[in-house]
Scaffold this motif. Sequence first.
Motif, PDB file in Angstrom:
ATOM      1  N   GLY A 175      42.157  46.024  50.183  1.00  0.00           N
ATOM      2  CA  GLY A 175      41.500  44.713  50.172  1.00  0.00           C
ATOM      3  C   GLY A 175      41.809  43.919  51.433  1.00  0.00           C
ATOM      4  N   ASN A 176      43.118  43.769  51.742  1.00  0.00           N
ATOM      5  CA  ASN A 176      43.497  43.017  52.937  1.00  0.00           C
ATOM      6  C   ASN A 176      43.291  43.846  54.204  1.00  0.00           C
ATOM      7  OD1 ASN A 176      45.410  43.058  50.667  1.00  0.00           O
ATOM      8  ND2 ASN A 176      46.234  41.189  51.565  1.00  0.00           N
ATOM      9  N   LEU A 177      43.610  45.143  54.091  1.00  0.00           N
ATOM     10  CA  LEU A 177      43.673  45.940  55.325  1.00  0.00           C
ATOM     11  C   LEU A 177      42.321  46.431  55.811  1.00  0.00           C
ATOM     12  CD1 LEU A 177      46.939  47.957  54.570  1.00  0.00           C
ATOM     13  CD2 LEU A 177      46.632  46.120  56.243  1.00  0.00           C
ATOM     14  N   LEU A 198      57.291  47.803  40.302  1.00  0.00           N
ATOM     15  CA  LEU A 198      58.043  46.586  39.968  1.00  0.00           C
ATOM     16  C   LEU A 198      58.588  45.938  41.244  1.00  0.00           C
ATOM     17  CD1 LEU A 198      60.050  47.921  36.874  1.00  0.00           C
ATOM     18  CD2 LEU A 198      58.220  46.196  36.806  1.00  0.00           C
ATOM     19  N   GLY A 199      59.226  44.776  41.066  1.00  0.00           N
ATOM     20  CA  GLY A 199      59.705  44.026  42.226  1.00  0.00           C
ATOM     21  C   GLY A 199      58.590  43.084  42.633  1.00  0.00           C
ATOM     22  N   LEU A 200      58.268  43.069  43.918  1.00  0.00           N
ATOM     23  CA  LEU A 200      57.120  42.266  44.356  1.00  0.00           C
ATOM     24  C   LEU A 200      55.844  42.977  43.935  1.00  0.00           C
ATOM     25  CD1 LEU A 200      55.798  39.950  45.898  1.00  0.00           C
ATOM     26  CD2 LEU A 200      56.009  41.297  47.966  1.00  0.00           C
ATOM     27  N   THR A 201      55.078  42.329  43.086  1.00  0.00           N
ATOM     28  CA  THR A 201      53.799  42.884  42.646  1.00  0.00           C
ATOM     29  C   THR A 201      52.725  41.915  43.144  1.00  0.00           C
ATOM     30  OG1 THR A 201      54.275  41.873  40.499  1.00  0.00           O
ATOM     31  CG2 THR A 201      54.628  44.230  40.675  1.00  0.00           C
ATOM     32  N   PRO A 202      52.064  42.255  44.270  1.00  0.00           N
ATOM     33  CA  PRO A 202      51.168  41.282  44.911  1.00  0.00           C
ATOM     34  C   PRO A 202      50.038  40.767  44.027  1.00  0.00           C
ATOM     35  CG  PRO A 202      51.680  43.070  46.427  1.00  0.00           C
ATOM     36  CD  PRO A 202      52.257  43.462  45.091  1.00  0.00           C
ATOM     37  N   ASP A 236      41.432  38.163  51.651  1.00  0.00           N
ATOM     38  CA  ASP A 236      42.703  37.515  51.988  1.00  0.00           C
ATOM     39  C   ASP A 236      43.858  38.033  51.144  1.00  0.00           C
ATOM     40  OD1 ASP A 236      41.572  35.944  53.872  1.00  0.00           O
ATOM     41  OD2 ASP A 236      41.185  34.254  52.516  1.00  0.00           O
ATOM     42  N   SER A 237      43.541  38.701  50.040  1.00  0.00           N
ATOM     43  CA  SER A 237      44.589  39.206  49.149  1.00  0.00           C
ATOM     44  C   SER A 237      44.030  40.451  48.464  1.00  0.00           C
ATOM     45  CB  SER A 237      44.957  38.147  48.105  1.00  0.00           C
ATOM     46  OG  SER A 237      43.946  38.074  47.116  1.00  0.00           O
TER      47      SER A 237
END
Length: 268
Positions: free
Chosen positions: A44-46, A135-139, A51-52
């Motif tokens: 999506g971003n790349l 898990l952890g940062l899940t954008p 934007d996200s």
Amino acid sequence: MRAKDIRAKAGEEAITMLTAYDAPTAELVDAAGVDVILVGDSVGNLRLGYDSTLPVTVDEIASRTAAVTRAADDAFVLADMPFLSFGVGEAESVANCGRMVKEAGADGVKLECGKHTVELTDRLTDLGIPVQAHLGLTPQRENETGLFRQATDDDAAEEMLDLAEAHEAAGAFSLVLEHVPANAAAAVTEALDIPTIGIGAGPDCDGQVLTVDEVVGLAEGVAPFSKKFGDVRGEMTRAIEGYVDEVEAGEFPAEEHSHYQEELDDIY
Ligand code: KIV
């Protein structure tokens, strides 16, 4: 490569995982011997100009996954399930995940996890769809958490460990840990039998994952925990500017790029 082969590498052999979003890139990533190709919602971003990752659709991931599976012979290909394509209702979640396997040829799916994905992981695994937990940062939760390092205090680290164990018990074959302290990732790795695959999670995970755009230097910048191993952006810029310069200067196409048909001379 099967999910059980990835699982068997835990603690034995470093697992390599990279994203790919199209056939030519998947071919190169596969030929380099990467174990797991992730068709990440980072497309999506790349690649799609969002934007996200939030606007990415099931159709977009299915089409990209199909391109990747057509090109990759050996790697295990995972479709990254986009925001709200899972976890709302079970039937719809199973249908969307199943579509990645049936229609796009994926070997499994990755889910950004929370309490709501434990039962779904169990269901998908029962049905024969391998699940990689994240898990952890899940954008996909960026509106709630921001894109910051996670599990930075005892409670949050404990919650991550509990969720990791719950997903392992539900049948997940591996777990991505994104942007968490290296010692918290090491503790989860130690506690689980399934492999952990880190991104910004230190050296003690069983494997590592990055986006291919950062690795080859196609992305404009790289995350602080990532690394640029090439300069594809620079190479593309040089090639495109070279083309524009030669066309403008009348140097391209040259004699060797042109052909003439003798009979046509009779027409004029
Ligand atoms: O979408 C993605 O690229 C990811 C990885 C960075 C793990 O989820």
